[in-house]
Enzyme design. Structure first.
Site, PDB file in Angstrom:
ATOM      1  N   CYS A   7      69.493  75.278  22.712  1.00  0.00           N
ATOM      2  CA  CYS A   7      70.676  76.146  22.572  1.00  0.00           C
ATOM      3  C   CYS A   7      71.050  76.254  21.092  1.00  0.00           C
ATOM      4  O   CYS A   7      71.390  77.339  20.614  1.00  0.00           O
ATOM      5  CB  CYS A   7      71.855  75.591  23.361  1.00  0.00           C
ATOM      6  N   ASP A  30      56.292  75.016  17.404  1.00  0.00           N
ATOM      7  CA  ASP A  30      56.622  73.646  17.817  1.00  0.00           C
ATOM      8  C   ASP A  30      56.659  72.780  16.557  1.00  0.00           C
ATOM      9  O   ASP A  30      55.789  72.903  15.692  1.00  0.00           O
ATOM     10  CB  ASP A  30      55.564  73.142  18.799  1.00  0.00           C
ATOM     11  N   HIS A  46      71.080  79.277  28.305  1.00  0.00           N
ATOM     12  CA  HIS A  46      70.647  77.975  28.812  1.00  0.00           C
ATOM     13  C   HIS A  46      70.310  78.009  30.303  1.00  0.00           C
ATOM     14  O   HIS A  46      71.152  78.341  31.134  1.00  0.00           O
ATOM     15  CB  HIS A  46      71.711  76.895  28.581  1.00  0.00           C
ATOM     16  N   GLY A  92      56.332  66.050  32.071  1.00  0.00           N
ATOM     17  CA  GLY A  92      56.209  66.236  30.630  1.00  0.00           C
ATOM     18  C   GLY A  92      57.332  67.046  29.993  1.00  0.00           C
ATOM     19  O   GLY A  92      57.248  67.376  28.809  1.00  0.00           O
ATOM     20  N   THR A  94      60.547  67.378  28.074  1.00  0.00           N
ATOM     21  CA  THR A  94      61.361  66.460  27.272  1.00  0.00           C
ATOM     22  C   THR A  94      62.682  67.117  26.841  1.00  0.00           C
ATOM     23  O   THR A  94      63.631  66.418  26.538  1.00  0.00           O
ATOM     24  CB  THR A  94      60.603  65.985  26.017  1.00  0.00           C
ATOM     25  N   HIS A  97      65.792  72.579  28.736  1.00  0.00           N
ATOM     26  CA  HIS A  97      66.181  73.973  28.512  1.00  0.00           C
ATOM     27  C   HIS A  97      64.862  74.730  28.699  1.00  0.00           C
ATOM     28  O   HIS A  97      63.870  74.439  28.004  1.00  0.00           O
ATOM     29  CB  HIS A  97      66.731  74.107  27.084  1.00  0.00           C
ATOM     30  N   HIS A  99      61.531  76.396  28.728  1.00  0.00           N
ATOM     31  CA  HIS A  99      60.653  76.845  27.649  1.00  0.00           C
ATOM     32  C   HIS A  99      59.207  76.829  28.095  1.00  0.00           C
ATOM     33  O   HIS A  99      58.831  76.091  29.002  1.00  0.00           O
ATOM     34  CB  HIS A  99      60.843  75.987  26.392  1.00  0.00           C
TER      35      HIS A  99
END
Lengths: 142, 142
Positions: A7, A30, A46, A92, A94, A97, A99
């Site tokens: 966010c 990333d 979100h 996996g 982490t 939100h 993605h």
């Protein structure tokens, strides 16, 4: 959400190497890349995960994922690209939100990891799988 | 395409345990499942991969992937679900007809495999990554 890292990137409160941005989606590199071009596409709004994302954001994210993947493929000619979306810590995820990872592959490491995982895993009990199709279908078409 | 396994499933010439079907997409159980509920969502029309799929099929597939993932989550309560789409042989694509894997996880094997892969991989050369954002951006907004 104030404490959500993505966010804060979406609101430009935290910096990121932003590749592409539209009303509903954003794509950035990333910051702990697995490979050259490893990118994330996020919803600007979100949503925790796939279970609660709305149509518009879902579609826009996958349009952007296609655009960026195609562009990375044209520039860097990787051997392949994985598009991966994880839901839940044990899968996996982490950052909670929604993605999508775009992961270009320049060697066979992913295939070797899949093979290693296949060798190690407990065999699926096929007798347990028998009713699965019926169970899912009956929920989808009650 | 005559020799494409997924075209033949989409045309009902090859049997599959079909969970859901619409005009543009089909979802069926993987016939070599990694876990209970491992499913594939395919485009009914033939597209090799993400680079050539059209908007309508892309959106419909991800709508169906959300629907089926949410349903599997409600029925089986896995620890997590991975939604994975592979492009190219070296990225684990074995059938060259666009499809998305829905892989429920009931244990930590996926995270352990990711960690093992992270330990083994050659570190990314950060100096090589410097220009990546600029290179991709300049293609996207020429």
């Amino acid at each position: 959400m104030e404490n959500c890292q993505f966010c804060n990137i979406s609101n430009h409160r935290i910096a990121a190497d932003i590749i592409y941005e539209s009303n509903l989606a954003m794509c950035f590199l990333d910051n702990r890349p697995i490979s050259k071009g490893h990118s994330l596409v996020i919803a600007k709004e979100h949503f925790d995960n796939l279970y609660d994302i709305d149509d518009e954001s879902l579609y826009e994210i996958h349009r952007v994922a296609r655009l960026v993947s195609t562009t990375i493929n044209q520039i860097y000619h990787p051997l392949g690209i994985n598009v991966v979306q994880n839901n839940g810590e044990h899968a996996g995820q982490t950052i909670f939100h929604y993605h999508v990872h775009i992961i270009p592959r320049y060697d066979d490491s992913y295939n070797r990891a899949l093979e290693a995982m296949a060798r190690k895993r407990v065999r699926v009990d096929l007798s347990e799988l028998g009713p699965v199709g019926n169970e899912i279908r009956s929920r989808l078409t009650p």
